[in-house]
Structure formats: C-alpha cells, structure tokens
Motif scaffolding. Structure first.
Motif, PDB file in Angstrom:
ATOM      1  N   TYR A  43       0.809  -1.211   0.000  1.00 48.94           N
ATOM      2  CA  TYR A  43       0.000   0.000   0.000  1.00 48.94           C
ATOM      3  C   TYR A  43       0.847   1.268   0.000  1.00 48.94           C
ATOM      4  CZ  TYR A  43      -4.007   2.939   0.650  1.00 48.94           C
ATOM      5  OH  TYR A  43      -4.982   3.868   0.443  1.00 48.94           O
ATOM      6  N   HIS A  46       1.456   3.629  -2.916  1.00 50.13           N
ATOM      7  CA  HIS A  46       0.466   4.666  -3.242  1.00 50.13           C
ATOM      8  C   HIS A  46       0.784   5.975  -2.522  1.00 50.13           C
ATOM      9  CE1 HIS A  46      -3.333   6.787  -3.630  1.00 50.13           C
ATOM     10  NE2 HIS A  46      -3.544   6.714  -2.331  1.00 50.13           N
ATOM     11  N   HIS A  70      -1.512  10.523   4.200  1.00 48.08           N
ATOM     12  CA  HIS A  70      -2.902  10.904   3.934  1.00 48.08           C
ATOM     13  C   HIS A  70      -3.926   9.794   4.171  1.00 48.08           C
ATOM     14  CE1 HIS A  70      -2.346   9.070  -0.079  1.00 48.08           C
ATOM     15  NE2 HIS A  70      -3.667   8.970  -0.091  1.00 48.08           N
ATOM     16  N   ASP A  71      -3.496   8.531   4.147  1.00 51.26           N
ATOM     17  CA  ASP A  71      -4.458   7.447   4.372  1.00 51.26           C
ATOM     18  C   ASP A  71      -4.311   6.800   5.739  1.00 51.26           C
ATOM     19  OD1 ASP A  71      -6.120   7.419   2.105  1.00 51.26           O
ATOM     20  OD2 ASP A  71      -4.573   6.417   0.905  1.00 51.26           O
ATOM     21  N   ASP A 137      -4.005  12.478  -4.841  1.00 46.88           N
ATOM     22  CA  ASP A 137      -4.497  11.147  -4.470  1.00 46.88           C
ATOM     23  C   ASP A 137      -5.359  10.580  -5.597  1.00 46.88           C
ATOM     24  OD1 ASP A 137      -5.223   8.962  -2.675  1.00 46.88           O
ATOM     25  OD2 ASP A 137      -7.144   9.995  -2.400  1.00 46.88           O
ATOM     26  N   ASN A 141      -4.812   7.323  -8.101  1.00 47.18           N
ATOM     27  CA  ASN A 141      -5.840   6.284  -8.170  1.00 47.18           C
ATOM     28  C   ASN A 141      -6.350   6.099  -9.597  1.00 47.18           C
ATOM     29  OD1 ASN A 141      -5.731   5.570  -5.485  1.00 47.18           O
ATOM     30  ND2 ASN A 141      -7.298   7.047  -4.857  1.00 47.18           N
TER      31      ASN A 141
END
Ligand code: MN
Length: 480
Positions: A43, A46, A70-71, A137, A141
């Motif tokens: 992950y 990303h 950010h996540d 982001d 994506n």
C-alpha cells in the motif's frame, strides 16, 4: 522513489528542515505495513506516488508530509491522539481534511448537484492544500484504475469527471485537469478513446516533422547568442477534442486544432529576444500577437502569444515564457501557494489564505458563468455554509445554524408548509435541531398541515421565513 530521492527533490526548492519528512515516511510505511493495493503492490507505494506528485508541485513540507500520511487516519489503526502528538496540529488538520472528503459519497449525476458537491468539497477542505492533496491522491488512483472492477472504474471515473477535474481547472492546475479528464474518458468511453487516440497520434506524428523544422530554424537563427531555451509541443487533451466533436457534431478531421508550441527561457528580456527570432524565421499571422507579459491576464498568467505560418502553410501557435511563468501556468494555485506563502501557513494565516483564495478565484477566467461562480464561492469561503442531504442523496447548501424546518423549505415550500417532524441520520429530532454539514435529514409531512406562527422564531434562513410570513398573511394571521 526512495526517501533519498524525495529529500533531494524537496531540497531543490525548500530550505525547511526535513527531519519530520523522514519520520513521516517511516511512520506511514510502518502503519500501512500489512496492507496491499488492488494491484497486489504494498500500500505504501500509493502514499509515495501521491507524495511524488506533491513534490512536483513544489508544495511546502507540511503538505508533503500529509501526502505520505494521507491514508493513515482512514485506513490504519493509528489513533487521532497519537497522530496529533507525533505530527502536530497542522499536518493532522491536512490529513483530517482529506479523510473527511473521503467520507463524502458522491452519488448524483445531475450537473446542478455536482456543482453543490464541488462547493461542499471546498467548504469541507477549508485549507486549499487539502484539495491539492486530494487531487494528487485521485490522480494516482486514476493512473492505477485498471486493477479495479469494471463497475468501480466507471463509478470512480464518473466522479473524477464531475468533481475533481472541474476543481483542478478552477484552481488553475490545467495539466492535472487534462490528465484526470483523459483517464476518465478512457474508462467511460473506451472505444471512442482508443479511436481518437489513434487519430491524434497520427496527427502528432505528422507534426513531428514540422516541430523538427521549427526547432532547426530557431537554432540556426539564434546562432551564437546562447539564449537558453527549450521547446515543448503543447500537450493534447483528448477529452477536450472529444467534447468539441460532440458539441459541434463534427468528425475529428474537421476539428481545427493548430500545432501549439511553447518556448521556455530564463528571463523576460530573452522572451522578447526569442519572439524577434521567431518572427524573423516565420511570417507572423496579422493580429495574432498578444503580450501577456507586459499585461498579465487577470489570473496572473503571463506569456507572449503569437501565431506564425509554417512553410507548409500550417498555422503554428506559439507561447513564449520564462520557467517561472511556466510553473505558474502549469500549477495554478499550487504555484502561488509557494510564492505567496513561503513560510508554511499556520492557522493564524487562515484569513490571509482565504482572502488570497477569494482573490484568486476572482481572477480565474474562462468560466461559463463567472459572476454566479464567484458569488457562490464568496458565501462558501465565509465558511458559514453547511451541506445537508436528502435521504435520496441530494445535497442542499444552507447557512450555518439552519434546522430541519429551514431544510424543508429549501426543498420546496409545500414540504415546508406541511412539515410536522424530522429525522436526522435516522433519529427523530425537534424542528429547531441545529443541523451539521453532512447530516441526512428526512422531513415528515402531513397533508393539510399548515405553518405555525411560532415557526417564525425557529427558522434561521430568510427563504423559510418569507414563505411562512407569506402563508400567514394570505391566511389572515396577524403578524406583529
Ligand atoms: Mn489515498
């Protein structure tokens, strides 16, 4: 990208101490350690990709760190308290902003609703840097959308096209807008995309020769003057060509699309020197020259524009600008972030930021109805607007402090007039219950029920108040 690459890129434009950045890198890597993306990659890749986009934007350290993290609040077990303690309020607020936007689930395809959604995203974000992180982001994506199901691809592309591409455009980040549009286009209309791409590539291949001829002529004429310059051909935006074809109902072959060239140099003086050189090689088209350096556009855009005729008879549109002007035109509001707020903005600068954003938005041109747009944003930026949903997912903007009765009248005066109760997020509430942004409010009505005089002391919006007064007046109720 490794941490060393990130630090190197960041230090090219900033002197801020990078200790926090290194820490954020490791923290995010650890927090996401067990997670994988749909692609099967870890992950954290990303988070790094999003951060890389933000470094290209030359954003400040807090934004870059927030990009890495950010996540973390949404997707990991790290608590809000821990996060705040580790990274401080500024980075926390940025990540919270991104997380909040993530929870807004866009459902409507209606253009008027999309406008409200875009407003809500801006109001939710509060800090424009949140939008820029969110756009980075979304861009990553979209770039990796092929790993998701067909259904998801369509849903996310639709949302990107309705919400995020227009936001990028309004913030003046045109290359981001183009890429978001083209990626959405690819997933929403795959056949049209493929066929248009092939045609555009053929047209560009044919123009390679013209471009080479242009560069050669320029080099020859510049001779020993050693004016630093690079020549770029203007990027193609497939979706905008597609839209033009649809609007004008024309095949690709009939769409006028002149070859666009940009010449980037170091100083303003050299911009004019290059202009002189270009005009001495190619015949300028009469009336095509515009000096946006001496007289910048309202959005601060600067360049020299001219059109010339190639020996083949084809028109070439040329923009000449400095590196700094180029950065501003490519990165829009993000570029101004750096120039105007060198020191990372803390909350005491909030007013300043909002003022500047307001100004920026007034500068942004090329909008279908700028007047209305500016008006809607002015109220938005007061941050006194809330956004309330109907159970069907429609969203209505209301002024802060509004209650279900205001909401009922905002839907329709008949709903307001016959309102007897309300549910907020599935719970019964009183009519004077103060609504919060994001609430889902269901109005309960009863046929033949009528407005009460004491409602006048409950409602907060002028719309609702005037409807109630009108009803009471027409039905002979004395008003004091
Ligand atoms: Mn993300």
């Amino acid at each position: 990208m490794e941490i060393e690459d990130l630090l190197k890129k960041f230090r090219e434009y900033s002197t801020e101490d990078t200790t926090k950045l290194e820490y954020a890198w490791q923290f995010s890597k650890d927090a996401h350690t067990d997670q994988k993306r749909a692609s099967g990659e870890v992950y954290f890749i990303h988070c790094v990709a999003v951060t890389e986009i933000l470094v290209d934007f030359k954003m400040d350290l807090s934004t870059i760190a927030a990009g890495l993290l950010h996540d973390v609040l949404e997707d990991t077990t790290v608590s809000h308290d821990t996060f705040k303690k580790e990274f401080g309020p500024e980075i926390y607020e940025l990540v919270m902003g991104v997380t909040k936007i993530e929870t807004l689930k866009f459902s409507s395809r209606d253009e008027a609703q999309a406008e409200n959604w875009r407003k809500m995203i801006l109001a939710t974000a509060k800090d424009i840097r949140v939008i820029i992180i969110k756009l980075a982001d979304r861009l990553h994506n979209m770039r990796t959308l092929n790993f998701l199901s067909k259904e998801k691809q369509v849903e996310i592309s639709q949302e990107t096209l309705s919400l995020y591409a227009p936001l990028a455009q309004r913030l003046g980040i045109f290359h981001l807008k183009s890429e978001l549009e083209d990626l959405s286009f690819k997933y929403l209309h795959p056949e049209e995309y493929t066929s248009l791409l092939a045609k555009v590539q053929i047209r560009f291949a044919m123009r390679e020769k013209l471009l080479a001829e242009f560069k050669l002529g320029l080099e020859a004429h510049l001779g020993s003057t050693q004016i630093p310059h690079r020549v770029l051909s203007r990027a193609k935006n497939l979706y905008s060509i597609y839209r033009k074809m649809q609007k004008q109902n024309l095949p690709f072959e009939d769409i006028q699309d002149a070859l666009g060239i940009r010449i980037i140099t170091d100083t303003v003086i050299n911009c004019y020197a290059l202009l002189g050189t270009v005009h001495s090689i190619f015949k300028p088209v009469i009336g095509s020259f515009t000096d946006y350096i001496a007289v910048p556009k309202m959005n601060l855009y600067q360049s020299l524009h001219t059109s010339v005729m190639a020996s083949s008879g084809e028109i070439i549109e040329i923009q000449i600008r400095t590196e700094e002007m180029h950065h501003t035109s490519e990165y829009g509001i993000a570029a101004h972030w750096r120039y105007k707020l060198g020191e990372s903005g803390s909350d005491r600068h909030l007013d300043e930021k909002l003022n500047w954003l307001r100004q920026w938005i007034e500068w942004v041109q090329d909008l279908s109805s700028p007047r209305e747009f500016i008006e809607s944003f002015k109220t938005d930026l007061e941050l006194d607007q809330i956004f309330i949903f109907t159970p069907k997912g429609e969203v209505k903007p209301l002024s802060a402090g509004a209650n279900p009765l205001d909401f009922a009248y905002a839907i329709h005066s008949d709903i307001g007039d016959t309102c007897i109760g309300a549910k907020v997020n599935n719970k019964m509430v009183k009519l004077d219950h103060e609504l919060k942004s994001g609430d889902i409010c269901e109005i309960i009505t009863r046929k033949n029920s009528v407005p009460k005089k004491d409602w006048l002391s409950i409602v907060k919006t002028t719309g609702a108040r005037s409807h109630i007064r009108k009803y009471l007046r027409e039905h002979g109720e004395p008003l004091d």
